[in-house]
Design a protein around this motif. Structure first.
Motif, PDB file in Angstrom:
ATOM      1  N   THR A  23       0.635  -1.254   0.105  1.00  0.00           N
ATOM      2  CA  THR A  23       0.111  -0.055  -0.063  1.00  0.00           C
ATOM      3  C   THR A  23       0.694   1.357   0.195  1.00  0.00           C
ATOM      4  O   THR A  23       1.810   1.111   0.333  1.00  0.00           O
ATOM      5  CB  THR A  23      -0.934  -0.022   1.363  1.00  0.00           C
ATOM      6  N   THR A  24       0.109   2.392  -0.398  1.00  0.00           N
ATOM      7  CA  THR A  24       1.085   3.825  -0.347  1.00  0.00           C
ATOM      8  C   THR A  24       0.253   4.511   0.708  1.00  0.00           C
ATOM      9  O   THR A  24       0.336   5.710   0.504  1.00  0.00           O
ATOM     10  CB  THR A  24       1.024   4.316  -1.921  1.00  0.00           C
ATOM     11  N   GLU A  25      -0.799   4.120   1.294  1.00  0.00           N
ATOM     12  CA  GLU A  25      -1.461   4.798   2.094  1.00  0.00           C
ATOM     13  C   GLU A  25      -0.829   5.213   3.560  1.00  0.00           C
ATOM     14  O   GLU A  25       0.381   4.503   3.564  1.00  0.00           O
ATOM     15  CB  GLU A  25      -2.820   4.313   2.668  1.00  0.00           C
ATOM     16  N   GLU A  26      -1.033   6.112   4.177  1.00  0.00           N
ATOM     17  CA  GLU A  26      -0.466   6.652   5.442  1.00  0.00           C
ATOM     18  C   GLU A  26      -0.181   5.281   6.352  1.00  0.00           C
ATOM     19  O   GLU A  26      -1.253   4.551   6.520  1.00  0.00           O
ATOM     20  CB  GLU A  26      -1.073   7.685   6.063  1.00  0.00           C
ATOM     21  N   PRO A  27       0.839   5.284   7.177  1.00  0.00           N
ATOM     22  CA  PRO A  27       1.061   3.908   8.200  1.00  0.00           C
ATOM     23  C   PRO A  27       0.107   4.303   9.203  1.00  0.00           C
ATOM     24  O   PRO A  27      -0.143   5.423   9.607  1.00  0.00           O
ATOM     25  CB  PRO A  27       2.497   4.039   8.345  1.00  0.00           C
ATOM     26  N   GLN A  28      -0.398   3.254   9.886  1.00  0.00           N
ATOM     27  CA  GLN A  28      -1.077   3.199  10.925  1.00  0.00           C
ATOM     28  C   GLN A  28      -0.273   3.615  12.340  1.00  0.00           C
ATOM     29  O   GLN A  28      -0.813   4.478  13.115  1.00  0.00           O
ATOM     30  CB  GLN A  28      -1.631   1.984  11.579  1.00  0.00           C
ATOM     31  N   PRO A  58       2.785   5.755  12.674  1.00  0.00           N
ATOM     32  CA  PRO A  58       4.229   6.716  12.109  1.00  0.00           C
ATOM     33  C   PRO A  58       5.082   6.715  13.576  1.00  0.00           C
ATOM     34  O   PRO A  58       6.411   6.719  13.172  1.00  0.00           O
ATOM     35  CB  PRO A  58       3.536   7.743  11.827  1.00  0.00           C
ATOM     36  N   ARG A  70       9.033   6.090  12.576  1.00  0.00           N
ATOM     37  CA  ARG A  70      10.477   6.617  12.916  1.00  0.00           C
ATOM     38  C   ARG A  70      11.316   5.928  13.906  1.00  0.00           C
ATOM     39  O   ARG A  70      12.462   6.072  13.532  1.00  0.00           O
ATOM     40  CB  ARG A  70       9.856   7.987  13.577  1.00  0.00           C
ATOM     41  N   HIS A  92       3.986  -3.047   5.850  1.00  0.00           N
ATOM     42  CA  HIS A  92       3.809  -1.826   5.186  1.00  0.00           C
ATOM     43  C   HIS A  92       2.405  -1.193   5.794  1.00  0.00           C
ATOM     44  O   HIS A  92       2.371   0.218   5.648  1.00  0.00           O
ATOM     45  CB  HIS A  92       3.432  -1.821   3.624  1.00  0.00           C
ATOM     46  N   HIS A  93       1.467  -1.873   6.145  1.00  0.00           N
ATOM     47  CA  HIS A  93       0.120  -1.144   6.616  1.00  0.00           C
ATOM     48  C   HIS A  93       0.504  -0.501   7.815  1.00  0.00           C
ATOM     49  O   HIS A  93      -0.028   0.511   8.218  1.00  0.00           O
ATOM     50  CB  HIS A  93      -0.759  -2.126   6.754  1.00  0.00           C
ATOM     51  N   ASP A 124       5.349   1.816   7.249  1.00  0.00           N
ATOM     52  CA  ASP A 124       5.453   2.103   5.922  1.00  0.00           C
ATOM     53  C   ASP A 124       6.393   1.202   5.382  1.00  0.00           C
ATOM     54  O   ASP A 124       7.314   0.494   5.938  1.00  0.00           O
ATOM     55  CB  ASP A 124       5.622   3.501   5.402  1.00  0.00           C
TER      56      ASP A 124
END
Length: 191
Positions: free
Chosen positions: A2-7, A9, A13, A65-66, A69
Motif C-alpha cells: 500500500t501507499t496509504e499513510e501508516p497506522q 508513524p 520513526r 507496510h500497513h 511504511d
C-alpha cells in the motif's frame, strides 16, 4: 502493498532511526574502523534493537507496510536480520515475516533473507544463498542446501541468479579485487 499513510508513524520513526544507526555502525565494522569498545557498543545496540523489535512483534505482529511504511518495514527487517545472538528470535521473526508476505504486507525477498539467516545462525544450510562471509581475500557463500537448484529457489522469491548476486556483492565489498582487512564477517546480500 500500500501507499496509504501508516497506522503507526511513531513506530516507523523508531524503527528507521534504530536501523540507520546500526547500519552506519556495521559499515564502519566491515571497514575495520572500530576499536574493541565500539564493537561492544554495536553488539549492545543490536541487542537493544532486538528487544524493541521483540516488543513490537508481540504487540503488533510483523510491522509491515500497513502498520508502518515500506521504509520502516525494511528497517524492521534489517533489525531482525542482525539479531544473530538470538536464533530463536530470528526463527520467530522469520515466521511472522512469512505471514506478512502472505498478506501482501512485506516483500518476499526480505523473508528469504531472514529465513536464510535463521538457518545459518542455527548452523543449518541456507536455502536461497543470501548469506555470505566476507573474508580478508574473498567473499564466499555460507553453506547452501542443494546448490545445483539454488537459482530455481531464488526465482521463486524474486531474487536474481546467484552468480549475479555474488558479482554485485563482490563489486560492493571488493572494489579493487580484495576485501577489506577484517576478520570473517557475515553479510547478507542486499534486498
Amino acid at each position: 502493498m500500500t501507499t496509504e499513510e501508516p497506522q503507526r508513524p511513531d513506530l516507523a520513526r523508531e524503527l528507521i532511526a534504530r536501523a540507520t544507526e546500526s547500519a552506519a555502525h556495521r559499515a564502519k565494522r566491515v571497514r575495520n574502523q572500530l576499536d574493541a569498545v565500539q564493537l561492544g557498543q554495536g553488539r549492545h545496540t543490536d541487542h537493544a534493537n532486538t528487544n524493541v523489535l521483540r516488543r513490537i512483534l508481540a504487540e503488533h505482529d510483523w510491522p509491515g507496510h500497513h502498520l508502518v511504511d515500506s521504509e520502516a518495514a525494511r528497517a524492521a527487517w534489517s533489525i531482525a536480520l542482525h539479531s544473530d545472538d538470538d536464533p530463536a528470535f530470528l526463527r520467530a521473526a522469520a515466521t511472522l515475516l512469512g505471514r506478512a508476505v502472505q498478506a501482501d504486507d512485506a516483500p518476499v525477498q526480505h523473508w528469504a533473507h531472514l529465513h536464510d539467516r535463521a538457518l545459518t545462525t542455527s548452523r543449518r544450510n541456507q536455502e536461497y544463498g543470501t548469506q555470505l562471509l566476507l573474508r580478508a581475500d574473498r567473499i564466499e557463500l555460507c553453506p547452501l542446501r542443494a546448490p545445483e537448484s539454488v537459482d530455481k529457489r531464488r526465482a521463486t522469491v524474486s531474487l536474481p541468479p546467484i552468480a549475479v548476486a555474488l558479482e554485485t556483492v563482490r563489486r560492493r565489498y571488493m572494489p579493487n579485487g580484495t576485501a577489506y582487512e577484517v576478520p570473517s564477517v557475515v553479510l547478507a546480500e542486499a534486498a
